[in-house]
Design a protein around this motif. Structure first.
Motif, PDB file in Angstrom:
ATOM      1  N   ARG A 200       0.833  -1.145   0.055  1.00  0.00           N
ATOM      2  CA  ARG A 200       0.037   0.096   0.063  1.00  0.00           C
ATOM      3  C   ARG A 200       0.850   1.150  -0.105  1.00  0.00           C
ATOM      4  O   ARG A 200       0.456   2.313  -0.878  1.00  0.00           O
ATOM      5  CB  ARG A 200      -0.914  -0.112   1.187  1.00  0.00           C
ATOM      6  N   GLN A 201       1.800   1.124   0.581  1.00  0.00           N
ATOM      7  CA  GLN A 201       2.926   2.366   0.782  1.00  0.00           C
ATOM      8  C   GLN A 201       3.300   2.714  -0.726  1.00  0.00           C
ATOM      9  O   GLN A 201       3.427   3.802  -1.133  1.00  0.00           O
ATOM     10  CB  GLN A 201       4.030   1.995   1.415  1.00  0.00           C
ATOM     11  N   CYS A 203       2.010   1.755  -3.723  1.00  0.00           N
ATOM     12  CA  CYS A 203       0.704   2.099  -4.350  1.00  0.00           C
ATOM     13  C   CYS A 203       0.591   3.551  -4.150  1.00  0.00           C
ATOM     14  O   CYS A 203       0.458   4.408  -5.026  1.00  0.00           O
ATOM     15  CB  CYS A 203      -0.256   1.366  -3.800  1.00  0.00           C
ATOM     16  N   ASN A 204       0.636   3.942  -2.829  1.00  0.00           N
ATOM     17  CA  ASN A 204       0.306   5.671  -2.298  1.00  0.00           C
ATOM     18  C   ASN A 204       1.552   6.207  -2.925  1.00  0.00           C
ATOM     19  O   ASN A 204       1.264   7.610  -3.002  1.00  0.00           O
ATOM     20  CB  ASN A 204       0.243   5.716  -1.069  1.00  0.00           C
ATOM     21  N   GLY A 205       2.710   5.813  -2.997  1.00  0.00           N
ATOM     22  CA  GLY A 205       3.888   6.578  -3.732  1.00  0.00           C
ATOM     23  C   GLY A 205       3.879   6.581  -5.162  1.00  0.00           C
ATOM     24  O   GLY A 205       4.895   6.877  -5.591  1.00  0.00           O
ATOM     25  N   CYS A 211      -0.584  -1.407  -6.254  1.00  0.00           N
ATOM     26  CA  CYS A 211      -1.914  -1.414  -6.087  1.00  0.00           C
ATOM     27  C   CYS A 211      -2.434  -2.753  -5.981  1.00  0.00           C
ATOM     28  O   CYS A 211      -3.319  -3.211  -5.350  1.00  0.00           O
ATOM     29  CB  CYS A 211      -2.529  -0.453  -6.543  1.00  0.00           C
TER      30      CYS A 211
END
Length: 217
Positions: A200-201, A203-205, A211
């Motif tokens: 998730r980190q 993906c958010n990056g 994702c």
């Protein structure tokens, strides 16, 4: 400033003119920047031969980025005839002068046996040098070498440590790699929750592939 639009409106043509003026005045960093503009077709028609000539001028004038960029041109045969041996020499020159991208690329050449005899141990040493010089991709490749036992004894714990440090410094692919280690219980206790957290980190990056990994667990 003109190239990046910092404090003034972005104007590649004006940036090109100023870099040219500085380069002609003996500023080798400007020659490197001018070469990059020719290489990328920014403010001028793309011209790899002109870019190579400017990188060579910068390198011969002591600019390490010029040496590195010229090495890339030789490695890929852009603007000059492909010559892996010459690329190795230029990467080495950049590396020995303290340019960590040069150390990293030299490590890749040793790992793949391009322009030099394949030597995983030498690749490991160069990746380590790049990593210690805060070039994060060097840390990632060093982690992979530890994971695969190439040029160094296999050590998943060391791999996890390298991926963790690179992830913490913003290297999103390392966050994915770290998630995989947690998902498989390699070098750490198996922990799918922690794996999802790292996916998730990433993906958010901005790493889109992560994702899918996060949603698939």
């Amino acid at each position: 400033m003109y190239m990046n639009g910092e404090g003034v409106a972005e104007d590649d043509t004006q940036a090109l003119s100023l870099y040219r003026q500085a380069c002609e005045g003996g500023h080798m960093k400007a020659c490197s920047n001018l070469g990059a503009m020719y290489m990328n077709g920014e403010g001028v028609a793309e011209d790899d031969a002109q870019a190579s000539a400017l990188f060579r001028q910068a390198c011969e004038g002591g600019d390490l980025i010029g040496c590195y960029n010229l090495g890339v041109m030789y490695e890929n045969g852009e603007g000059v005839a492909e010559d892996k041996t010459q690329a190795v020499a230029l990467y080495r020159q950049a590396c020995e002068g303290g340019d960590m991208t040069g150390c990293y690329n030299l490590g890749v050449m040793y790992m793949n046996g391009e322009g030099v005899a394949e030597d995983d141990a030498q690749a490991v040493a160069l990746y380590r040098q790049a990593c210690e010089g805060e070039y994060l991709t060097g840390c990632v490749n060093l982690g992979v070498m530890y994971m695969n036992g190439e040029g160094v004894a296999e050590d998943d714990t060391q791999t996890v440590a390298l991926f963790r440090d690179a992830c913490a410094d913003g290297h999103m692919k390392s966050c994915v790699n770290l998630g995989v280690m947690y998902m498989n219980g390699e070098g750490v206790a198996l922990d799918h929750t922690q794996a999802v957290s790292f996916f998730r980190q990433a993906c958010n990056g901005g790493l889109v592939a992560a994702c899918d990994s996060a949603s698939g667990l």
